[in-house]
Scaffold this motif. Structure first.
Motif, mmCIF file in Angstrom:
data_model
loop_
_atom_site.group_PDB
_atom_site.id
_atom_site.type_symbol
_atom_site.label_atom_id
_atom_site.label_comp_id
_atom_site.label_asym_id
_atom_site.label_seq_id
_atom_site.Cartn_x
_atom_site.Cartn_y
_atom_site.Cartn_z
ATOM 1 N N ASP A 395 0.652 -1.259 -0.010
ATOM 2 C CA ASP A 395 -0.113 0.203 -0.175
ATOM 3 C C ASP A 395 0.846 1.247 0.142
ATOM 4 O O ASP A 395 0.413 2.394 0.137
ATOM 5 C CB ASP A 395 -0.989 0.150 1.351
ATOM 6 N N GLY A 396 2.080 1.078 0.143
ATOM 7 C CA GLY A 396 2.869 2.165 -0.117
ATOM 8 C C GLY A 396 3.181 2.791 1.285
ATOM 9 O O GLY A 396 4.101 4.008 1.415
ATOM 10 N N LYS A 397 2.647 2.194 2.508
ATOM 11 C CA LYS A 397 2.773 2.869 3.649
ATOM 12 C C LYS A 397 3.760 2.070 4.436
ATOM 13 O O LYS A 397 4.333 0.702 3.930
ATOM 14 C CB LYS A 397 1.705 2.806 4.446
ATOM 15 N N PRO A 398 4.584 2.466 5.490
ATOM 16 C CA PRO A 398 5.408 1.630 6.144
ATOM 17 C C PRO A 398 4.867 0.096 6.490
ATOM 18 O O PRO A 398 3.680 0.073 6.902
ATOM 19 C CB PRO A 398 5.904 2.292 7.539
ATOM 20 N N PHE A 399 5.656 -1.007 6.359
ATOM 21 C CA PHE A 399 5.347 -2.117 6.321
ATOM 22 C C PHE A 399 4.633 -2.689 7.484
ATOM 23 O O PHE A 399 5.070 -2.476 8.723
ATOM 24 C CB PHE A 399 6.723 -3.219 6.017
ATOM 25 N N LYS A 400 3.552 -3.380 7.392
ATOM 26 C CA LYS A 400 2.694 -4.021 8.616
ATOM 27 C C LYS A 400 2.429 -5.158 8.472
ATOM 28 O O LYS A 400 2.416 -5.810 7.508
ATOM 29 C CB LYS A 400 1.586 -2.835 8.956
ATOM 30 N N THR A 401 1.713 -5.840 9.559
ATOM 31 C CA THR A 401 1.130 -7.030 9.191
ATOM 32 C C THR A 401 -0.154 -6.901 8.792
ATOM 33 O O THR A 401 -0.731 -5.709 8.749
ATOM 34 C CB THR A 401 1.177 -7.875 10.583
ATOM 35 N N ARG A 402 -0.594 -8.125 8.415
ATOM 36 C CA ARG A 402 -2.242 -8.007 7.821
ATOM 37 C C ARG A 402 -3.201 -7.209 8.803
ATOM 38 O O ARG A 402 -3.990 -6.610 8.547
ATOM 39 C CB ARG A 402 -2.791 -9.235 7.655
ATOM 40 N N ALA A 403 -2.713 -7.800 10.329
ATOM 41 C CA ALA A 403 -3.689 -7.149 11.253
ATOM 42 C C ALA A 403 -3.385 -5.650 11.340
ATOM 43 O O ALA A 403 -3.806 -5.053 12.260
ATOM 44 C CB ALA A 403 -3.554 -8.064 12.435
ATOM 45 N N GLY A 404 -2.308 -5.328 10.841
ATOM 46 C CA GLY A 404 -2.015 -3.832 11.068
ATOM 47 C C GLY A 404 -1.069 -3.554 12.118
ATOM 48 O O GLY A 404 -0.714 -2.247 12.199
ATOM 49 N N GLY A 405 -0.642 -4.534 12.519
ATOM 50 C CA GLY A 405 0.523 -4.446 13.805
ATOM 51 C C GLY A 405 2.006 -4.175 13.096
ATOM 52 O O GLY A 405 2.094 -4.494 11.713
ATOM 53 N N VAL A 406 2.922 -3.937 13.902
ATOM 54 C CA VAL A 406 4.263 -4.049 13.579
ATOM 55 C C VAL A 406 4.669 -5.421 13.391
ATOM 56 O O VAL A 406 4.325 -6.313 14.169
ATOM 57 C CB VAL A 406 5.214 -3.118 14.267
ATOM 58 N N LEU A 407 5.270 -5.687 12.356
ATOM 59 C CA LEU A 407 5.967 -7.129 12.028
ATOM 60 C C LEU A 407 7.074 -7.417 12.834
ATOM 61 O O LEU A 407 7.979 -6.649 12.588
ATOM 62 C CB LEU A 407 5.982 -7.536 10.591
ATOM 63 N N LYS A 408 7.095 -8.484 13.577
ATOM 64 C CA LYS A 408 8.363 -8.770 14.529
ATOM 65 C C LYS A 408 9.303 -9.490 13.340
ATOM 66 O O LYS A 408 8.936 -10.047 12.383
ATOM 67 C CB LYS A 408 8.076 -9.716 15.275
ATOM 68 N N LEU A 409 10.827 -8.907 13.517
ATOM 69 C CA LEU A 409 11.501 -9.514 12.708
ATOM 70 C C LEU A 409 11.877 -10.953 12.673
ATOM 71 O O LEU A 409 11.875 -11.550 11.694
ATOM 72 C CB LEU A 409 12.876 -8.964 13.168
ATOM 73 N N SER A 410 11.540 -11.602 13.530
ATOM 74 C CA SER A 410 11.531 -12.967 13.790
ATOM 75 C C SER A 410 10.419 -13.616 12.739
ATOM 76 O O SER A 410 10.595 -14.833 12.265
ATOM 77 C CB SER A 410 11.428 -13.643 15.120
ATOM 78 N N ASP A 411 9.325 -13.079 12.807
ATOM 79 C CA ASP A 411 8.259 -13.506 11.981
ATOM 80 C C ASP A 411 8.551 -13.373 10.521
ATOM 81 O O ASP A 411 8.176 -13.971 9.745
ATOM 82 C CB ASP A 411 6.929 -12.878 12.458
#
Ligand code: ARG
Length: 596
Positions: A395-411
């Motif tokens: 979407d051109g916005k800072p990368f997020k998870t599908r749920a809209g949270g920040v994605l953990k590096l390990s994930d």
């Protein structure tokens, strides 16, 4: 005439050809610097060009063509050149001789560093990167800093500088007060909150990393909504900074728990640091620093706060003063960064400190650097913000998870590994390896995909994270480069089994000559990457080397060559390519498996 090639033992072709042209310019009565040679804009005409005749024409009062003709004439018969052609208004197109190419190839093959030079005067360079925050899982926002910072640390070390890297944890400031007060709401009976408690405090941490990751977002959201909660967190922050025993003991637990988790994340990513310091380490310097800066008039009072004005006359945009201490005496992010400069200069006296941090912090660093200069803290230390753009989602916005949270590096790494396995299966790769080997290769491919994509973009621009594209085994990707290295490794194994050994390189076919030219360009790429702090020069080089090898391999039979000397020469080229490709990949933090 063997000596004509002597300089090629230690310098790339463009340096040596450039020196020869320089002498020719000099003998035409012009400045030797005009002889500078660079890769041609039209490599289909010749691999190199020199534009000095155009640059020198005005001062010499001659036409560029006349100068070019004089230069070319004076190089007549020089064994370095197979062709010197004047094109257009006075460009000189330059083709090195096969003798020159072979001499250069011999030098590269004999050199452990495959032609990479070292800086003439090594410096001590401190690298501030990674910058994860305590109590928050490292997320993709810290990924770019880690990947770019690590590539720079490897590169600077390889060039001969002494590098000291510091993870510079975000372990101070308001977020700590938020976690302390957040935890207090949930477990008010812990001894850390009892001001009358006489210790000793428990040795085991009252929270795990998972607890911290849950407490922090709740507390931070509460502070946004409720000014009373914010005031409470600010008060706790201040008390922590003033050394309240229970808070300090608690904070140490937060720190230890976080560092352990972070170390695991970084290890998986293949990134390491010399120092595990944080913002808190500079705290003891703050009081004295503020006092001295006030006494010297560098810091002044402004509405109760202590500030350092940093605006300059010719500023195009307004630069607000750096706030050193808030009116309640609390230190801020800029305060710790300024005190950290003091700490670093006193402790290590670095010639340069590089901060690999999101470009959105540009204003912050501008203020801090100006304040440091103004305070005379960094008279012998260069300060540079190595700014990078954001990694965005589709979407051109800072990368997020599908749920809209920040994605953990390990994930993120796990997702990439799973994708790597799928891709390897589709491409029929690594099928005959053991399960454990396949896992190791999948991790290497996953990291190669992520790191290469990140490093191959101009660091200042934003880019869209597109795992499918990064993960293909074709085109300019990490997996393609690993695969390219694996192919050469397998060729070398087959050769060894057949009793064939690498020998002196004779670059006769045009694909062989193109490969030698690609190999020779390593030093140029290193200089670009080092001078501009831009790892994409190295990703470009690795890719052009891999494609040059692939064209050579398609056109020139190696083990199938009839003439043993030709076979040995081609194996020599393959061995050299592999050596340099692995060096280049290593600088990018990539590792090629033995097989896949
Ligand atoms: N912890 C900071 C953040 O997450 C980054 C720290 C960068 N380094 C520095 N010296 N300010 O934004």
């Amino acid at each position: 005439m063997a000596d004509a090639f002597a300089d090629l033992a230690a310098r790339p072709l463009e340096d040596v050809l450039g020196a020869a042209l320089g002498r020719a310019f000099e003998s035409a009565g012009l400045d030797a610097a005009l002889g500078a040679v660079k890769p041609a804009a039209r490599p289909d005409l010749a691999p190199f060009q020199c534009n000095g005749a155009l640059a020198g024409a005005k001062a010499a009062g001659k036409t560029p063509r006349d100068i070019a003709e004089a230069v070319v004439a004076s190089l007549e018969g020089d064994p370095l050149f197979a062709g010197l052609e004047i094109a257009g208004p006075g460009f000189i197109n330059i083709t090195p001789s096969q003798g020159a190419l072979d001499a250069r190839a011999a030098a590269l093959a004999a050199d452990d560093r495959a032609g990479a030079l070292k800086v003439e005067t090594p410096r001590r360079v401190m690298l501030d990167f990674g910058g994860p925050n305590v109590a928050k899982a490292m997320h993709v926002g810290h990924l770019r800093s880690s990947i770019i910072g690590d590539a720079l640390q490897r590169l600077f070390r390889f060039r001969g500088d002494e590098v000291i890297s510091d993870v510079h944890l975000g372990d101070w400031g308001l977020q700590m007060g938020q976690i302390i007060t957040g935890l207090q709401r949930e477990q008010p009976d812990l001894p850390y909150f009892d001001a009358g408690f006489e210790g000793p405090y428990p040795e085991a941490s009252p929270v795990t990393m998972e607890d911290l990751q849950a407490i922090y977002p709740r507390a931070s959201a509460a502070c946004k909504e409720d000014p009373a909660r914010l005031a409470e967190a600010q008060q706790a922050t201040r008390e922590l900074q003033q050394g309240r025993a229970g808070y300090v003991a608690l904070w140490r637990h937060f720190l230890n728990v976080s560092i352990e988790a972070l170390k695991a994340d970084f290890a998986r990513l293949g990134v390491s640091f010399d120092l595990w310091k944080g913002e808190s380490d500079a705290d003891p310097l703050i009081e004295d620093m503020a006092e001295q800066l006030t006494r010297r008039g560098v810091a002044v009072e402004d509405q109760g706060a202590l500030v350092i004005p940093v605006a300059e006359e010719d500023d195009k945009k307004e630069l607000p003063p750096l706030i050193l201490l808030k009116s309640d005496g609390a230190a801020l992010y800029a305060t710790t960064d300024l005190a950290t400069i003091l700490e670093r200069v006193r402790g290590w006296a670095p010639a340069l400190i590089l901060y690999v941090v999101d470009k959105r912090q540009g204003l912050h660093f501008e203020q801090v650097f100006r304040a440091a200069k103004k305070a005379g803290m960094a008279d012998r230390t260069g300060l540079e913000h190595i700014a990078y753009g954001t990694m965005n989602g589709p979407d051109g916005k800072p990368f997020k998870t599908r749920a809209g949270g920040v994605l953990k590096l390990s994930d993120l790494i796990e997702t990439a590994e799973a994708r790597a396995r799928e891709r390897m299966k589709e491409a029929n790769l690594a099928g005959e390896l053991s399960e454990a080997e396949q896992s190791a290769v999948a991790l290497q491919v996953a990291l190669a995909a992520i790191k290469f994509a990140d490093l191959s973009h101009d660091r200042a621009t934003d880019y869209i994270f597109d795992l499918d594209r990064f993960m293909t085994f074709e085109g300019k990707t990490g997996p393609y480069l690993l695969y390219a290295a694996v192919r050469v490794k397998s060729l070398m194994r087959k050769a060894a089994d057949a009793g064939a050994a690498p020998g002196p390189i004779r670059a006769e076919a045009k694909e062989e000559q193109a490969l030698v030219l690609a190999l020779d360009a390593f030093e140029r790429a290193l200089r670009g990457a080092y001078d501009k702090r831009a790892p994409n020069f190295l990703t470009d080089h690795a890719y052009s080397l891999a494609t040059a090898f692939s064209a050579f391999y398609a056109a020139c039979p190696v083990l199938g060559a009839d003439d043993p000397a030709v076979r040995a020469s081609r194996l020599g080229l393959a061995a050299l390519t592999l050596k340099q490709l692995e060096l280049a990949l290593g600088l990018l933090g990539l590792e090629a498996p033995e097989r896949m």
